[in-house]
Design a protein around this motif. Structure first.
Motif, short mmCIF file in Angstrom:
data_model
loop_
_atom_site.label_atom_id
_atom_site.label_comp_id
_atom_site.label_asym_id
_atom_site.label_seq_id
_atom_site.Cartn_x
_atom_site.Cartn_y
_atom_site.Cartn_z
N ALA A 271 -2.77 -1.31 12.43
CA ALA A 271 -1.81 -0.25 12.54
C ALA A 271 -1.47 0.47 11.58
CB ALA A 271 -1.46 0.37 13.85
N VAL A 272 -0.86 0.13 11.19
CA VAL A 272 -0.28 1.17 9.55
C VAL A 272 -1.34 0.89 8.78
CG1 VAL A 272 1.91 1.28 7.79
CG2 VAL A 272 2.23 0.19 10.55
N ALA A 273 -1.61 -0.03 8.57
CA ALA A 273 -2.68 0.63 7.28
C ALA A 273 -3.55 1.36 7.71
CB ALA A 273 -3.72 -0.43 7.28
N LYS A 274 -4.05 1.48 9.20
CA LYS A 274 -5.75 2.62 9.49
C LYS A 274 -5.19 4.19 9.16
CE LYS A 274 -7.16 -0.83 13.08
NZ LYS A 274 -7.75 -0.80 14.84
N HIS A 275 -3.85 3.94 9.32
CA HIS A 275 -3.08 5.13 9.25
C HIS A 275 -3.32 5.83 7.77
CE1 HIS A 275 -0.36 8.75 9.80
NE2 HIS A 275 0.71 8.88 9.05
N LEU B 290 -5.08 8.39 3.20
CA LEU B 290 -6.19 8.52 2.21
C LEU B 290 -7.41 8.75 2.11
CD1 LEU B 290 -5.64 4.39 1.02
CD2 LEU B 290 -4.94 6.86 -0.17
N ASN B 291 -7.77 9.31 3.48
CA ASN B 291 -9.40 9.69 3.81
C ASN B 291 -9.02 11.39 3.43
OD1 ASN B 291 -10.33 7.90 3.97
ND2 ASN B 291 -10.05 7.49 6.06
N ILE C 166 -5.37 1.36 -2.02
CA ILE C 166 -6.65 1.17 -0.76
C ILE C 166 -7.35 0.24 -1.06
CG2 ILE C 166 -9.59 1.50 -1.33
CD1 ILE C 166 -8.85 4.20 -3.03
N HIS C 167 -7.03 -0.38 -2.11
CA HIS C 167 -7.28 -2.55 -1.54
C HIS C 167 -6.25 -3.07 -0.90
CE1 HIS C 167 -7.68 -6.68 -2.82
NE2 HIS C 167 -6.55 -6.74 -2.93
N TRP C 168 -4.83 -2.78 -1.06
CA TRP C 168 -4.01 -3.45 0.22
C TRP C 168 -4.41 -3.14 1.34
CZ3 TRP C 168 -2.85 -7.93 -1.25
CH2 TRP C 168 -2.28 -8.31 -2.23
N SER C 169 -4.34 -1.57 1.63
CA SER C 169 -4.64 -0.86 2.71
C SER C 169 -5.79 -1.56 3.46
CB SER C 169 -5.19 0.65 2.58
OG SER C 169 -5.18 1.66 3.94
N ALA D 94 0.80 -1.72 0.06
CA ALA D 94 0.26 0.12 0.11
C ALA D 94 0.94 1.37 -0.15
CB ALA D 94 -1.13 -0.06 0.94
N SER D 95 1.98 0.93 0.47
CA SER D 95 3.00 2.43 0.81
C SER D 95 3.66 2.51 -0.42
CB SER D 95 4.43 2.22 1.78
OG SER D 95 3.25 2.44 3.48
N VAL D 96 4.24 1.32 -0.82
CA VAL D 96 4.43 2.02 -2.63
C VAL D 96 3.75 2.15 -3.46
CG1 VAL D 96 6.07 0.29 -4.26
CG2 VAL D 96 6.46 0.03 -2.33
N LEU D 97 2.40 1.69 -3.26
CA LEU D 97 1.73 2.50 -4.22
C LEU D 97 1.14 3.81 -4.19
CD1 LEU D 97 -0.15 -1.31 -5.13
CD2 LEU D 97 1.14 0.14 -6.53
#
Length: 149
Positions: A122-126, A131-132, A110-113, A88-91
């Protein structure tokens, strides 16, 4: 001074060749698995999600970003949480950090997050909070979700 740079270059070249050989092996193993080879042969060539993630980190360290992306996706689809977070970070960063070899993919990010968030990351929530905060994200999310249907 010359000999030191020569030694560093040789060590880097050696590591690059080693990583390249591992990447070729990994890709060959993946192709063998997807090509529907016999189960017995697949057992000998399979790579665990953790190994694919580690190979992706090695590919990143030598600048082989397309291979890094392939390996991250392989580990991510297998459910490896660190791979999903990194993917998600790379994309999201795309060409800003990795040059033209990786195009930014907001929908895939968005899909990977989302997949990582489902596992409690917690990383994906951040990443979702970032994104929001994007101005055009609601429209982009609608486009992404329409593609998934």
């Amino acid at each position: 001074m010359i000999s030191v740079s020569f030694l560093n270059r040789t060590a880097r070249d050696s590591r690059s060749r080693r990583v390249h050989a591992l990447m070729q092996w990994c890709l060959a193993a993946s192709l063998a698995l997807y090509a529907g080879t016999h189960a017995q042969a697949a057992e000998h060539t399979s790579v665990t999600p953790e190994q694919a993630y580690q190979l992706a980190l090695e590919a990143r360290s030598v600048g082989d970003y397309p291979a890094m992306l392939i390996l991250l996706r392989q580990a991510g689809y297998a459910g490896d949480l660190p791979a999903q977070e990194m993917l998600a970070s790379v994309l999201l960063a795309g060409p800003v950090l990795y040059g033209d070899s990786i195009s930014g993919g907001l929908c895939e990010a968005i899909h990977w997050s989302r997949r990582a968030t489902e596992q409690g990351s917690a990383v994906a929530k951040h990443q979702d909070m970032i994104l929001n905060g994007l101005r055009d994200l609601p429209l982009q999310r609608e486009i992404c979700f329409a593609r998934e249907r």
